[in-house]
Design an enzyme around this catalytic site. Structure first.
Site, PDB file in Angstrom:
ATOM      1  N   ASP B 113       0.850  -1.186   0.000  1.00  8.20           N
ATOM      2  CA  ASP B 113       0.000   0.000   0.000  1.00  8.20           C
ATOM      3  C   ASP B 113       0.888   1.239   0.000  1.00  8.20           C
ATOM      4  O   ASP B 113       1.111   1.879   1.029  1.00  8.20           O
ATOM      5  CB  ASP B 113      -0.935  -0.007   1.207  1.00  8.20           C
ATOM      6  CG  ASP B 113      -2.070   0.976   1.008  1.00  8.20           C
ATOM      7  OD1 ASP B 113      -2.081   1.678  -0.020  1.00  8.20           O
ATOM      8  OD2 ASP B 113      -2.956   1.046   1.888  1.00  8.20           O
ATOM      9  N   ASN B 347       4.103   4.945   4.212  1.00 10.46           N
ATOM     10  CA  ASN B 347       4.733   3.842   3.455  1.00 10.46           C
ATOM     11  C   ASN B 347       5.382   4.450   2.225  1.00 10.46           C
ATOM     12  O   ASN B 347       4.697   4.686   1.218  1.00 10.46           O
ATOM     13  CB  ASN B 347       3.669   2.837   2.976  1.00 10.46           C
ATOM     14  CG  ASN B 347       3.239   1.856   4.039  1.00 10.46           C
ATOM     15  OD1 ASN B 347       3.684   1.916   5.175  1.00 10.46           O
ATOM     16  ND2 ASN B 347       2.377   0.935   3.662  1.00 10.46           N
ATOM     17  N   PRO B 395      -2.590   7.602  13.780  1.00 16.32           N
ATOM     18  CA  PRO B 395      -3.914   7.014  13.981  1.00 16.32           C
ATOM     19  C   PRO B 395      -3.865   5.890  15.008  1.00 16.32           C
ATOM     20  O   PRO B 395      -2.928   5.095  15.013  1.00 16.32           O
ATOM     21  CB  PRO B 395      -4.253   6.445  12.592  1.00 16.32           C
ATOM     22  CG  PRO B 395      -2.937   6.183  11.953  1.00 16.32           C
ATOM     23  CD  PRO B 395      -1.965   7.179  12.517  1.00 16.32           C
ATOM     24  N   MET B 398      -9.035   1.146  15.677  1.00 15.14           N
ATOM     25  CA  MET B 398     -10.456   1.464  15.822  1.00 15.14           C
ATOM     26  C   MET B 398     -10.838   1.503  17.313  1.00 15.14           C
ATOM     27  O   MET B 398     -10.572   0.562  18.044  1.00 15.14           O
ATOM     28  CB  MET B 398     -11.237   0.365  15.116  1.00 15.14           C
ATOM     29  CG  MET B 398     -12.715   0.425  15.287  1.00 15.14           C
ATOM     30  SD  MET B 398     -13.415  -1.035  14.504  1.00 15.14           S
ATOM     31  CE  MET B 398     -12.823  -2.329  15.579  1.00 15.14           C
ATOM     32  N   HIS B 421       4.134   5.410  13.390  1.00 11.31           N
ATOM     33  CA  HIS B 421       2.993   5.648  12.489  1.00 11.31           C
ATOM     34  C   HIS B 421       1.664   5.196  13.060  1.00 11.31           C
ATOM     35  O   HIS B 421       0.621   5.447  12.467  1.00 11.31           O
ATOM     36  CB  HIS B 421       3.233   4.974  11.147  1.00 11.31           C
ATOM     37  CG  HIS B 421       2.761   3.550  11.059  1.00 11.31           C
ATOM     38  ND1 HIS B 421       3.160   2.566  11.928  1.00 11.31           N
ATOM     39  CD2 HIS B 421       1.906   2.944  10.199  1.00 11.31           C
ATOM     40  CE1 HIS B 421       2.586   1.425  11.593  1.00 11.31           C
ATOM     41  NE2 HIS B 421       1.815   1.622  10.561  1.00 11.31           N
ATOM     42  N   ALA B 423      -0.361   2.326  16.198  1.00 14.35           N
ATOM     43  CA  ALA B 423      -0.251   1.525  17.410  1.00 14.35           C
ATOM     44  C   ALA B 423       0.608   0.285  17.164  1.00 14.35           C
ATOM     45  O   ALA B 423       1.448  -0.083  17.981  1.00 14.35           O
ATOM     46  CB  ALA B 423      -1.634   1.123  17.884  1.00 14.35           C
TER      47      ALA B 423
END
Lengths: 143, 498
Positions: B113, B347, B395, B398, B421, B423
């Site tokens: 990705d 990435n 980030p 969730m 970047h 957790a």
């Protein structure tokens, strides 16, 4: 894919997903690996629709490379062509090439439930080996 | 033939073991060293703490740090951020820089990705205002933002337009009316990497890219409504226009099938040609090409196409979020006050100037699950953030906190301008599924005030909060180690996932 679980076990990889596949011979190993990957990706409710046969010829450096390219081809058909491979038949295989016929149907959200996305078939710790007269492969997918 | 030697442990068919045999020396509270042994060209350096390092030893990520250290032209250390976990080839959370003479570029050091990244958008709304209607907002976003595996959006790109997206990146989206030129100043590399050449892309990459622009995808990608819950640095929070109680929008996604295909195409080509390069690889996924070779240059140009596609993707998703919030809340743009704070990728491989052995040299920095972290005054920063430093967006998984940090000088002196970047996973998907069995994860999250809508059946279970490391620990390590400074903590109110 065909109802029923193919002969593989999951390897516990933290970020991604790995499988250990078994086959009674090399051709069968490659067929089982394809089934296992589709089994991880989606469920298939058998319908009455006709399958379409696609012939493929894959070249690689050696068996592990051939395995990555073979599964990569089937993954591309799904991701790029929205085509689900329901079965595979290998007619020939050598360490550098395989010939196969794929049974395919168009992807239909009513028939197939997507379980998880496989981004790619990786080369990470890829292994294809003969063991006590049977064949095994370890494959790690990027999810 | 590819040589298998060095730190890669022999593999065991039934289980993949842990990294217990990799030697680790604790340097101080936040740094661990893997001494240079065998074919390693440089030592390894892990940023972590006593608690996080325990989980790191349980999988094979340390072996991966050692494997990366064997690649030609690597300079300094093979590094890993505190969110390190076992990836494929490079560890996730890995940072490695290579000199341009004999050094290499590796698609596995960027990931499938390409330019997976995030974007944070501020609003003038307060959490108290929207709390009663979070469900409606999330439902509306879920309806308007294409999500899920292989999701396609309303945009169907002609080949010409797809090539334009690959070269112009976010600017293409702005030209088409998705956002404003100001957004480009608040995007890493102004939303477009130089050197992109779409003529190098395969038919397959173009085919996969034509209808996936403006889609979120699946897996760990998400779009989240959040509230700024805590400010750590008042001045920087003001510089970033953040205040407590404020509603923000966090978008985490990348280059979709377009990027996956480009990575796959080049890995296969490099894997085929690696013998000619006389490079011994401890893991085939580390397939690479010399930076100065034709193949290395072509990969970087193709990778830039995917990076630019990802920036356009997040720009378009932001625009649709804007439209959805305006319509659902029935307010005008001034009242909503939506503004891009920043967009960063995690990435990527990039040529950057860094100090090596006291000299300023151009190196190719691979960040595989690591974020650029530029300190105040850095020449690559837009004027807007020249004084405060680059906003660093982290980030959470969730249902857990996300963080905003600011780039710090320590990143330039220690980690080639990089920080963590996210957790980082701690449970495999299989273990997460087992743990979440017969649990209603969406209800558990709703009980703590987080409303989730997701497409994939398995996603919620596999992405459950317990599957990830404690992000507050990860962020504390980079803060204490001086790689980036904490500015604010964000708590999710509602999430859409693929």
């Amino acid at each position: 894919m065909h109802p029923g679980k193919p002969d593989f076990s999951l390897l516990d990889h933290t970020a991604d997903m790995g499988i250990l596949v078994r086959g009674i011979n090399l051709k069968n190993l490659f067929e089982e690996a394809a089934k296992s990957m589709m089994y991880i990706m989606l469920t298939y409710a058998p319908g009455i629709e006709e399958t379409h046969a696609v012939k493929v010829s894959i070249k690689g450096n050696d068996l592990p490379d051939l395995m990555v390219r073979w599964l990569g081809e089937i993954l591309y058909l799904f991701e790029g062509e929205k085509t689900v491979v329901t079965d595979t038949f290998l007619s020939a295989i050598s360490p550098s090439q395989l010939e196969a016929t794929l049974q395919t149907i168009p992807f239909d959200p009513a028939l197939h439930e997507i379980l998880r996305e496989i981004k790619a078939v990786t080369y990470h710790q890829i292994e294809v080996a003969e063991k006590d007269g049977r064949w095994e492969a370890r494959i790690i997918f990027d999810l | 033939m590819i040589c298998r030697k060095g730190p890669l442990k022999p593999y065991n068919h039934t289980s993949i073991g842990a990294d217990m045999e990799i030697k680790l020396e604790k340097l101080d509270e936040y740094r661990w060293l893997i001494p240079k042994t065998g074919p390693m060209r440089v030592p390894g350096l892990i940023f972590s703490n006593n608690k996080l390092i325990k989980a790191v030893k349980e999988d094979q990520s340390l072996t991966q740090v050692a494997n990366v250290a064997t690649l030609p032209g690597i300079v300094g250390y093979s590094m890993a951020m505190p969110d390190i976990h076992w990836g494929y080839g490079f560890p996730i959370g890995g940072v490695a820089a290579f000199n341009l003479d004999e050094g290499i570029v590796s698609p596995g050091g960027v990931g499938y990705d390409i330019n997976c990244g995030c974007r944070l958008i501020t609003t003038l709304l307060s959490a108290d205002e929207i709390r009663p209607i979070v469900k409606d907002l999330i439902s509306a976003l879920f309806k308007n933002i294409p999500t899920g595996v292989g999701s396609t959006g309303p945009l169907k790109l002609s080949k010409k337009d797809e090539a334009r997206v690959a070269v112009q990146g976010a600017a293409w989206a702005v030209k088409k009316g998705f956002g404003t030129t100001e957004d480009l100043d608040k995007t890493e590399d102004h939303g477009a990497m130089d050197g992109a050449d779409p003529s190098l892309l395969s038919e397959r990459a173009m085919k996969r890219g034509k209808d996936q622009l403006g889609t979120l995808g699946s897996g760990n990608h998400f779009l989240e409504l959040q509230v700024v819950e805590k400010i750590y640095d008042d001045q920087k929070a003001r510089d970033f226009s953040l205040f407590e109680g404020q509603v923000t929008v966090f978008i985490h996604t990348g280059s979709r099938g377009f990027g996956h295909q480009i990575c796959d195409d080049f890995l296969k080509e490099m894997s085929m040609k690696i013998q000619k390069e006389s490079i011994d690889l401890p893991d085939r996924q580390l397939a690479c090409a010399r930076l100065k070779s034709d193949l290395g240059r072509r990969y970087l140009s193709a990778m830039a196409c995917a990076a630019n596609y990802a920036w356009a993707n997040r720009q378009i998703l932001m625009h649709w979020t804007h439209e959805t919030l305006l319509k659902t809340l029935s307010i005008n743009p001034e009242e909503l006050g939506m503004n891009l704070l920043y967009d960063v990728c995690h990435n990527i491989a990039k040529k950057e100037l860094h100090t090596v052995g006291g000299n300023q040299v151009m190196v190719c920095v691979h960040r595989k699950g690591a974020t650029r972290s530029l300190p105040p005054g850095h020449p690559l920063l837009s004027q807007i953030y020249r004084d405060a430093g680059q906003p660093v967006l982290i980030p959470g998984s969730m249902g857990t906190y996300s963080y905003v940090l600011a780039g710090a000088e320590g990143a330039m002196t220690q980690s080639f301008g990089s920080t963590c970047h996210g957790a980082g996973r701690v449970l495999s998907r299989a273990k997460a599924n087992k743990k979440a069995k017969s649990r209603a994860i969406h209800r558990e999250l709703e009980d703590i005030g987080i409303f989730v809508q997701s497409k994939g059946k398995r996603t919620l279970k596999e992405e459950m909060p317990e599957a990830y490391k404690d992000i507050s620990q990860v962020v504390e390590v980079v803060h204490q180690a001086g790689l980036a400074k904490k500015v604010a903590r964000l708590r999710p109110l509602g999430v859409i996932k693929g």
